[in-house]
Design an enzyme around this catalytic site. Sequence first.
Site, PDB file in Angstrom:
ATOM      1  CB  SER A  18     -20.962 -37.804  34.446  1.00 55.62           C
ATOM      2  OG  SER A  18     -20.144 -37.277  35.465  1.00 55.62           O
ATOM      3  CG  HIS A  43     -22.932 -33.453  34.226  1.00 51.82           C
ATOM      4  ND1 HIS A  43     -23.866 -32.464  34.391  1.00 51.82           N
ATOM      5  CD2 HIS A  43     -22.552 -33.824  35.472  1.00 51.82           C
ATOM      6  CE1 HIS A  43     -24.069 -32.253  35.679  1.00 51.82           C
ATOM      7  NE2 HIS A  43     -23.277 -33.065  36.365  1.00 51.82           N
ATOM      8  CG  ASP A  45     -20.254 -34.149  38.411  1.00 52.29           C
ATOM      9  OD1 ASP A  45     -21.242 -33.402  38.513  1.00 52.29           O
ATOM     10  OD2 ASP A  45     -20.333 -35.336  38.051  1.00 52.29           O
ATOM     11  CG  MET A  47     -17.273 -32.902  43.278  1.00 49.82           C
ATOM     12  SD  MET A  47     -17.262 -34.656  43.663  1.00 49.82           S
ATOM     13  CE  MET A  47     -18.279 -35.303  42.324  1.00 49.82           C
ATOM     14  CG  HIS A  76     -23.250 -30.340  39.130  1.00 50.65           C
ATOM     15  ND1 HIS A  76     -23.509 -31.654  39.462  1.00 50.65           N
ATOM     16  CD2 HIS A  76     -23.809 -29.592  40.117  1.00 50.65           C
ATOM     17  CE1 HIS A  76     -24.182 -31.691  40.589  1.00 50.65           C
ATOM     18  NE2 HIS A  76     -24.379 -30.446  41.011  1.00 50.65           N
ATOM     19  CG  MET A  78     -21.442 -30.981  43.104  1.00 49.79           C
ATOM     20  SD  MET A  78     -21.260 -32.765  43.269  1.00 49.79           S
ATOM     21  CE  MET A  78     -21.637 -33.278  41.597  1.00 49.79           C
ATOM     22  CG  MET A 147     -27.880 -33.566  42.766  1.00 48.35           C
ATOM     23  SD  MET A 147     -26.691 -34.044  41.478  1.00 48.35           S
ATOM     24  CE  MET A 147     -25.816 -35.402  42.281  1.00 48.35           C
ATOM     25  CG  ASP A 185     -25.667 -35.856  37.997  1.00 44.76           C
ATOM     26  OD1 ASP A 185     -25.290 -37.018  37.782  1.00 44.76           O
ATOM     27  OD2 ASP A 185     -24.893 -34.954  38.371  1.00 44.76           O
TER      28      ASP A 185
END
Length: 233
Positions: A18, A43, A45, A47, A76, A78, A147, A185
């Site tokens: 990540s 990966h 993230d 957000m 990913h 979010m 998650m 994850d």
Amino acid sequence: MHFALHPFMQRKVLIAPSILSADFSKIGDELRAIEAGGADWVHIDVMDGHFVPNVTIGPVAVKGMRPHSKLVFDVHLMMSNPLPYLKPFADAGADCITVHAECGDCVADCLTEIRRLGKNAGVSINPGTPFEAVGESLRHADLLLVMTVKPGFAGQKFMESEVHKIAEARKFIDSEMLPAVIVVDGGITAENAGIAAGAGADVLVAGSAVFCGNGSVSENIAAIRKEAMRHVH
């Protein structure tokens, strides 16, 4: 782009560092280090400060990372409203784009749009969300992201209470002969990688354990993979 992995073939657990735990002041070096160190995916993230109480990066940052690595970019989202951002992230170089089941009614449209854009489509569930919330979505998805921490911040501890969902997903995917892979994850380390892999995970996301572990990046990746593969049936 197609996964080099299928649940009906001999299982191999992939490692996806990540990038949230990397040093962003030298992100190109960090990406090259994990690729040289044996990582399979990256990966990423994203957000939005609304779906989770944190803000990270957008398509411009992903586009800037893309020239530094040939690995699969697993983005990913979010985000409360991911649909308008799917094309920007696809254009930026994402290979997989995952949205959350908790987003509600937009999930089906998101999965359809991601595939229309030529990318692998994923759906994710948070701790507390039952597997049943995504079961039918998996018929239209390429991956399920389970998650094992509350989303929003790196460095949290792995929640063993969520392992049963990995096992439920494995049973459902195999019984229905679906091609989706299971990504786990949250708090993954060499100490618990075997728990997730043994329950049925195909891909393990690890941030702090890769970038902030006791060994080098390559040593940390190897340790996680070794423990995971010991528990693959």
